[in-house]
Design a protein around this motif. Sequence first.
Motif, PDB file in Angstrom:
ATOM      1  N   PRO A   1       0.793  -1.230   0.000  1.00 22.54           N
ATOM      2  CA  PRO A   1       0.000   0.000   0.000  1.00 22.54           C
ATOM      3  C   PRO A   1       0.828   1.284   0.000  1.00 22.54           C
ATOM      4  N   GLU A   2       1.896   1.313   0.770  1.00 23.51           N
ATOM      5  CA  GLU A   2       2.724   2.529   0.821  1.00 23.51           C
ATOM      6  C   GLU A   2       3.444   2.761  -0.505  1.00 23.51           C
ATOM      7  N   ALA A   3       3.890   1.700  -1.135  1.00 18.73           N
ATOM      8  CA  ALA A   3       4.553   1.826  -2.438  1.00 18.73           C
ATOM      9  C   ALA A   3       3.565   2.299  -3.502  1.00 18.73           C
ATOM     10  N   LEU A   4       2.322   1.815  -3.429  1.00 21.84           N
ATOM     11  CA  LEU A   4       1.306   2.242  -4.388  1.00 21.84           C
ATOM     12  C   LEU A   4       0.971   3.721  -4.185  1.00 21.84           C
ATOM     13  N   ILE A   5       0.884   4.136  -2.936  1.00 20.49           N
ATOM     14  CA  ILE A   5       0.647   5.564  -2.654  1.00 20.49           C
ATOM     15  C   ILE A   5       1.780   6.396  -3.245  1.00 20.49           C
ATOM     16  N   ALA A   6       3.012   5.941  -3.087  1.00 16.48           N
ATOM     17  CA  ALA A   6       4.162   6.683  -3.625  1.00 16.48           C
ATOM     18  C   ALA A   6       4.063   6.805  -5.149  1.00 16.48           C
ATOM     19  N   ILE A   7       3.613   5.748  -5.811  1.00 20.41           N
ATOM     20  CA  ILE A   7       3.453   5.788  -7.267  1.00 20.41           C
ATOM     21  C   ILE A   7       2.350   6.784  -7.647  1.00 20.41           C
ATOM     22  N   PHE A   8       1.254   6.776  -6.919  1.00 18.92           N
ATOM     23  CA  PHE A   8       0.150   7.700  -7.184  1.00 18.92           C
ATOM     24  C   PHE A   8       0.542   9.143  -6.891  1.00 18.92           C
ATOM     25  N   ALA A   9       1.388   9.343  -5.879  1.00 18.55           N
ATOM     26  CA  ALA A   9       1.748  10.697  -5.444  1.00 18.55           C
ATOM     27  C   ALA A   9       2.890  11.312  -6.242  1.00 18.55           C
ATOM     28  N   LYS A  10       3.665  10.494  -6.944  1.00 21.70           N
ATOM     29  CA  LYS A  10       4.806  11.013  -7.711  1.00 21.70           C
ATOM     30  C   LYS A  10       4.327  12.102  -8.675  1.00 21.70           C
ATOM     31  N   PRO A  11       5.008  13.261  -8.666  1.00 22.65           N
ATOM     32  CA  PRO A  11       4.567  14.352  -9.552  1.00 22.65           C
ATOM     33  C   PRO A  11       4.706  13.984 -11.030  1.00 22.65           C
TER      34      PRO A  11
END
Length: 192
Positions: free
Chosen positions: A62-72
Amino acid sequence: MTFSLPIADEANQLLSTDPLALLIGMVLDQQIPLEKAFSSPYVLAQRLGHAPTAEELAEFDPEALIAIFAKPPALHRFPKAMAARVQEVCRALVGNYGGDAANLWRDAADGKELLKRVGALPGFGKQKSQIFVALLGKQYDVQPPGWREAAGAYGEEGAHRSVADIVDGDSLVRVRAFKKEMKAAAKSSSTG
């Protein structure tokens, strides 16, 4: 069917050929422009290096997926919440439809059943479910008996109410005008 939303050709092609991408676009279609919502599945695929499967996203850290979604540039205005929502939808697909988004609609006996299935997905209320049923019927040729009735006003032929009705620049303008009119009516009724 080939989508012709006002987004990159590659994004339209992915929406046209990958049922999960289409479903993810619909999940993301809230509180951001529809062009952003429906181009984000393509951006997600680019960031992963391939179009993801429901199983892959369901099991993703989940945290890695959030990072992918949040990447500018972020895939959504609310990347943390929407990464979680996409993951929840993918888990529902794995649990109920063998991980294949098309199984959500493939053997629906009628429009009521299709609407019920879509409405059971995390984050899909009545309106979003009706819009997706209309999108499937109008753009994806998923037309079980009664699909237009199940989609409500969104299923009407010749309507310009939602993403289901966008096939070119003119129809986009008409959908935007309808949405603006509805927001104005809602605002005036809440202040009156």
